[in-house]
Design a protein around this motif. Structure first.
Motif, mmCIF file in Angstrom:
data_model
loop_
_atom_site.group_PDB
_atom_site.id
_atom_site.type_symbol
_atom_site.label_atom_id
_atom_site.label_comp_id
_atom_site.label_asym_id
_atom_site.label_seq_id
_atom_site.Cartn_x
_atom_site.Cartn_y
_atom_site.Cartn_z
ATOM 1 N N ARG A 1 -1.625 -8.433 -6.344
ATOM 2 C CA ARG A 1 -1.553 -7.264 -4.953
ATOM 3 C C ARG A 1 0.104 -7.940 -5.172
ATOM 4 O O ARG A 1 1.356 -6.668 -5.172
ATOM 5 N N LYS A 2 0.634 -8.689 -5.172
ATOM 6 C CA LYS A 2 2.414 -8.895 -6.264
ATOM 7 C C LYS A 2 2.713 -8.142 -6.929
ATOM 8 O O LYS A 2 3.569 -7.814 -6.859
ATOM 9 N N HIS A 3 1.879 -8.033 -8.165
ATOM 10 C CA HIS A 3 2.887 -7.104 -9.561
ATOM 11 C C HIS A 3 2.419 -6.021 -9.716
ATOM 12 O O HIS A 3 2.818 -5.141 -10.883
ATOM 13 N N MET A 4 1.120 -5.696 -9.351
ATOM 14 C CA MET A 4 0.340 -4.576 -9.650
ATOM 15 C C MET A 4 -0.310 -3.653 -8.451
ATOM 16 O O MET A 4 -1.641 -3.767 -8.165
ATOM 17 N N PRO A 5 -0.037 -3.205 -7.025
ATOM 18 C CA PRO A 5 0.048 -2.890 -5.811
ATOM 19 C C PRO A 5 -1.666 -2.005 -6.058
ATOM 20 O O PRO A 5 -1.557 -2.118 -5.510
ATOM 21 N N PRO A 6 -1.313 -1.123 -7.030
ATOM 22 C CA PRO A 6 -1.801 0.347 -7.052
ATOM 23 C C PRO A 6 -3.083 -0.504 -7.994
ATOM 24 O O PRO A 6 -4.311 0.080 -7.580
#
Lengths: 195, 204
Positions: free
Chosen positions: A95-100
């Motif tokens: 969720r923090k680093h790879m939102p897509p």
């Protein structure tokens, strides 16, 4: 340590011991999330990821914590807690680093905690006495096998939306009959062509 | 008394874990190659189900709502470990044939489903009754599946060393293999759906 070669372990995990079609692990998601290819692919991606992580972490915990302390009767409890914590952690990181990626995997991640396929991988690793590399390879292979079965199943189910199915056979019965046909292919293919 | 009976019967009929709620399919398909394995699996699951319901219900006022699921899982895992050790010690043959599916009772959706949906909201007595009912429902489903697969797959039913039933046919070994499990459950569910829709059309 078991002496299987890595290639044999991989082929075993993907085809001969396919988690969904031969070993019946993770069937809830197999009939639940295969109504369209997109969500099946999302679920499979999340499962490969968590299975590989879980196989690694569970091996380390079992070998360096539970066995030296003679706590191996706690295996089941330890593994389920590890998997639950891991799924949470993976969710935070993504969720923090790879939102897509999070948006596409999002709802499937929490489901994985109670997916018996993941706990199955780590328990089978312990039962077969695999080493670290072997455990990780089996984890990846199980995930790939899961993906293969999920994608085939969802593609068939999408197409069969256009078919006329008797009322009593709609939904789950229909899905199980497809699964029977797929499973037949997996069981018999390697009897004809041995690896 | 009538409520006790109706709560118990609900587990076998309307809320049958397999044909009503459609939970816990993995062990159902995997262990039903023989009736004996089916009984072993049902016994293990029944023990865990009843005690998990008992403890969840007894502790339901103490368990904070926000962390209830991890606590349920720990309670369930404790009883699964007990089943695992007892089976390994006293029924080693069955322990080997059930294999990974004994520790996997932990993630069986039937048990956590009942803890969440029933034991967490009802008192200890009815929770235990619900446990017995659901466990019996699971046993019935396992027995139906296993009898069909063993009888037609091997031509006979052998349970704990006694031959219960023999039929003079060529065994259809397909039914004992994994695809046979999918086919059997698919057909059983279709029959179940058909009966349900007929009942609905009749009684409205």
């Amino acid at each position: 340590m078991a002496e299987d070669t890595l290639f044999a372990i991989f082929m075993n995990g993907v085809f001969l011991k396919n988690f969904l079609l031969i070993q019946f692990l993770g069937l809830c998601s197999f009939v639940g999330v295969t109504k369209d290819v997109k969500s099946a692919a999302g679920m499979s991606g999340a499962v490969i990821f968590v299975m590989t992580m879980a196989a690694t972490v569970a091996y380390l915990i079992y070998t360096y914590l539970l066995v030296p302390l003679k706590l191996d009767f706690l295996t089941t409890i330890a593994f389920i807690v590890v998997i639950a914590a891991l799924v949470q952690l993976v969710e935070f990181v993504i969720r923090k680093h790879m939102p897509p990626l999070y948006r596409s995997l999002g709802i499937y991640l929490p489901l994985i905690t109670t997916n018996c396929a993941v706990l199955g991988v780590v328990l089978l690793n312990v039962m077969s006495e695999y080493g670290l590399i072997q455990s990780v390879v089996f984890g990846i292979a199980a995930g790939v096998g899961y993906t293969v079965a999920m994608l085939m199943m969802s593609a068939i189910r999408e197409r069969s939306d256009y078919a006329k199915i008797p009322a009593a056979m709609q939904g789950l019965p229909h899905a199980f009959i497809i699964a029977a046909l797929l499973s037949m292919a997996f069981v018999n293919y390697f009897k004809v062509i041995p690896i | 008394m009538s409520k006790v009976l109706s709560e118990f019967m609900r587990g076998i009929g309307k809320d049958n874990p397999i044909f009503g709620l459609v939970l816990g399919l993995c062990p159902l398909l995997a262990v039903t190659t023989t009736v004996e394995n089916g009984i072993g699996m049902a016994a293990g699951a029944a023990f865990v189900l009843i005690f998990a319901n008992l403890f969840v219900s007894a502790l339901r006022k103490q368990i904070p709502g926000s962390v209830r699921l991890p606590i349920f899982i720990i309670i369930i895992a404790t009883f699964v470990t007990i089943v695992d050790m007892v089976m390994e010690a006293f029924t080693p043959a069955m322990y080997t044939s059930l294999g990974v599916f004994i520790p996997l009772i932990v993630v069986n959706c039937i048990i956590i489903g009942r803890a969440e949906a029933y034991a967490n909201k009802n008192n200890v007595f009815y929770s235990v009754i619900d446990g017995f009912g659901i466990a019996t429902g699971f046993l019935v489903a396992l027995l139906i599946m296993a009898s069909i697969r063993e009888l037609f797959g091997t031509g006979q039913i052998v349970t704990f060393g006694h031959t219960l039933l023999t039929i003079p046919i060529n065994p259809i070994s397909y039914l004992v293999s994994p695809p046979g499990a999918f086919l059997t459950i698919g057909v059983l569910m279709a029959i179940n759906n058909y009966n349900k829709s007929r009942k609905l059309a009749k009684g409205g």
